[in-house]
Design a protein around this motif. Sequence first.
Motif, short mmCIF file in Angstrom:
data_model
loop_
_atom_site.label_atom_id
_atom_site.label_comp_id
_atom_site.label_asym_id
_atom_site.label_seq_id
_atom_site.Cartn_x
_atom_site.Cartn_y
_atom_site.Cartn_z
N ILE A 52 0.82 -1.23 0.00
CA ILE A 52 0.00 0.00 0.00
C ILE A 52 0.85 1.27 0.00
CG2 ILE A 52 -0.27 0.22 2.52
CD1 ILE A 52 -3.28 0.86 1.93
N HIS A 53 2.16 1.16 0.27
CA HIS A 53 2.95 2.40 0.36
C HIS A 53 4.44 2.10 0.16
CE1 HIS A 53 3.40 6.63 1.99
NE2 HIS A 53 4.66 6.20 1.94
N THR A 54 4.97 2.51 -0.99
CA THR A 54 6.39 2.30 -1.26
C THR A 54 6.87 3.39 -2.23
OG1 THR A 54 8.04 0.68 -2.00
CG2 THR A 54 5.98 0.76 -3.24
N HIS A 55 8.18 3.57 -2.32
CA HIS A 55 8.73 4.56 -3.26
C HIS A 55 9.69 3.85 -4.19
CE1 HIS A 55 6.90 7.82 -0.99
NE2 HIS A 55 7.21 7.11 0.09
N VAL A 56 9.27 3.65 -5.42
CA VAL A 56 10.04 2.82 -6.36
C VAL A 56 10.22 3.45 -7.73
CG1 VAL A 56 9.48 0.61 -5.27
CG2 VAL A 56 7.89 1.60 -6.93
N GLU A 111 3.03 3.07 -5.68
CA GLU A 111 4.05 4.11 -5.49
C GLU A 111 3.35 5.25 -4.77
OE1 GLU A 111 7.40 5.29 -6.09
OE2 GLU A 111 6.44 7.07 -5.22
N ALA A 112 3.93 5.70 -3.64
CA ALA A 112 3.15 6.53 -2.72
C ALA A 112 3.22 8.03 -2.97
CB ALA A 112 3.55 6.22 -1.28
N ALA A 113 4.03 8.48 -3.93
CA ALA A 113 4.07 9.94 -4.14
C ALA A 113 4.63 10.29 -5.50
CB ALA A 113 4.92 10.61 -3.06
N THR A 274 -0.33 7.60 7.08
CA THR A 274 0.75 6.75 6.56
C THR A 274 2.01 6.80 7.42
OG1 THR A 274 1.85 6.06 4.55
CG2 THR A 274 1.77 8.44 4.95
N HIS A 275 2.80 5.74 7.30
CA HIS A 275 4.06 5.52 8.06
C HIS A 275 4.01 6.20 9.43
CE1 HIS A 275 4.96 9.38 6.14
NE2 HIS A 275 5.08 8.83 4.98
N VAL A 276 3.06 5.75 10.27
CA VAL A 276 2.80 6.42 11.54
C VAL A 276 4.00 6.38 12.50
CG1 VAL A 276 0.29 6.30 11.50
CG2 VAL A 276 1.59 4.36 12.41
N THR A 388 7.58 -0.53 5.39
CA THR A 388 8.76 0.18 5.90
C THR A 388 8.84 1.56 5.26
OG1 THR A 388 10.17 -0.73 4.16
CG2 THR A 388 10.09 -1.94 6.25
N ASP A 389 7.76 1.96 4.53
CA ASP A 389 7.84 3.22 3.78
C ASP A 389 9.12 3.18 2.92
OD1 ASP A 389 7.42 5.76 2.84
OD2 ASP A 389 8.06 6.78 4.67
N HIS A 390 9.34 2.02 2.30
CA HIS A 390 10.57 1.79 1.51
C HIS A 390 10.93 3.00 0.66
CE1 HIS A 390 13.31 -0.04 -1.43
NE2 HIS A 390 12.59 0.59 -2.35
N PRO A 391 12.14 3.46 0.63
CA PRO A 391 13.29 2.97 1.39
C PRO A 391 13.61 3.87 2.59
CG PRO A 391 14.05 4.29 -0.46
CD PRO A 391 12.54 4.43 -0.41
N ASN A 392 12.55 4.46 3.20
CA ASN A 392 12.76 5.43 4.27
C ASN A 392 13.16 4.80 5.61
OD1 ASN A 392 12.05 8.36 3.49
ND2 ASN A 392 10.50 7.14 2.43
N ALA A 393 12.47 3.72 5.99
CA ALA A 393 12.78 3.10 7.28
C ALA A 393 13.44 1.74 7.09
CB ALA A 393 11.51 2.97 8.12
ZN LIG Z 1 6.37 7.36 1.95
#
Ligand SMILES: [Zn+2]
Length: 554
Positions: A52-56, A111-113, A274-276, A388-393
């Motif tokens: 549901i939430h990643t950055h790729v 892709e979350a953004a 998101t990514h609380v 993990t809010d990839h690749p943030n956390a």
């Molecule tokens: Zn994010």
Amino acid sequence: MIIKNGTVYDPINDIDGEKMDICLKDGRIVEEAEGKEIDASGLVVMPGGVEIHTHVSGSKVNSARSLRPEDHRKDVVPKTDITRSGVGYTVPNTFVTGYRYARLGYTTMMEAAQAPLGAKHTHEELNDIPILDKGVFTVMANNHFILKYANDEPEKLKNYVAWLLKASKGYAVKLVNPGGVENWKWGGNVDSLDDNVENYNVTPREVIASLARANDELGLPHPIHLHCNNLGKAGNKETLVETAGMFAESLGSPGNSETTVEVGESAKNRVHLTHVQFNAYGGDSFANLSSGAEDVADVVNKNENISCDLGQVIFDDVTTMTSDGPWQHRLYKLSGKKWNNHDVEMEAGSGIVPYTFRSNNPANAVQWTIGLEVALLVEDPWRVYPTTDHPNAGPFYHYPKMFAWLMNKDLRDEVIENGPSSASSRSGLGSIDREYSLYEIAIATRAGPAKRLGLKNKGHIGVGADADIAIYDFDEDNIEESFSRAKYVIKDGEIVVKDGKVVKDTRGKTICADVQGEVTDEMRDEFSKYYTVKMDNYPVNDSYVPREELIKCG
Ligand SMILES: [Zn+2]
């Protein structure tokens, strides 16, 4: 194809570990089929994972790749007869991204953004990611037209949201530090929901409320997807709780809006937080950072219209990347690492900073506890999704570690005992006995996110669903390994992974929201005055989405 005798976990259809056969034909689950048989005796069968939430993909991801040559050097992936070559580590190239998600059993991702100006780039890269179906969230909460209409022009706002989603081939409305990113362009930020956004006479609270109303009145399949104000700051749990508090009651309808639809039975507006983990901090500095997970879980438990994902910390190298430009500047100052800032004209911003989460760092250890604590304290697994809010956390391919921590208290206790005392003195994680079952893992990673995204053919394997299936050789004494290499992954009815290896390179669909908005004279006029591109060149045309699936609204 028939998958014979598997132990099936399919929560949407109330199937909890039953032995049964699953039949596939023409890319769908069907009642009966003939053909190839897969013997799944002793194996766990689940719907394909839904991220549901990643950055790729897109401009910030690609900037991160350029910023970090040292990152991919340590993770070079050779080609095989079937797969293309590439690199990791924290920001893998498109091919490696698809192969690695597939090996874990994931078949759909969001892709979350994306900033709309970068949307063509985002879609080019999404098309390059093999195997998975994908969609993208369009960032809106610092956009000129949104800030202009948020206060008292709900109909114009709604029309613009619909037009922008269509123009960017987006799936959902993303909000990142509402108002704060616009203020950052003038060197500032916002500290509270009621601060002023420079030049627009509007507050973050008004931006959030108006976008939530527009989102629900348009009947978009997913709620607004909200990255709250004050992300990353000690004490920011207060902001998250205050923001969630807005959704404890209906936000009402401003102006003359006549098209209010009832959302669920409660008529309350929906929100996904998101990514609380990054927004659940107590204390007043990183020296005394404490877990605010109980407060976050409390607001989710009390409000059925609120869902969340974790942003779980993995102890490893990461690359933080977000539209939240001012937060990235702050992290750059805190960490002393290299930094990239990119202000996007008229509509967004972004920043990138490499970081390493260390198990012996007292603040990092507390951050690690928070995601897990939220997941274990939220009673309803349908509304909390491990990311993990990839690749943030953490890189997404460490998800199996996170599943193991959720499923086994001993593994959590081991980390707490070997870490700094902060992990036990400033977090309640150690006192939680709950362990996720396989059924709950299937809810939180498949059925729940598919439902929350409004994807009716995903997240389950009942008749009519897309034939996207993950099969695991599950060993409860080695949970991480079990989820790291799926025994089989089936996408659109074809075997794409066998024994943890990609055996077929396919292309998935792009999932878009089916909305229409009109270009008004006002929009065209202001666009030609202020943007450096022509409005006619701005929308993503159909050639960018060769396999588009439109999801109906309402
Ligand atoms: Zn994010």
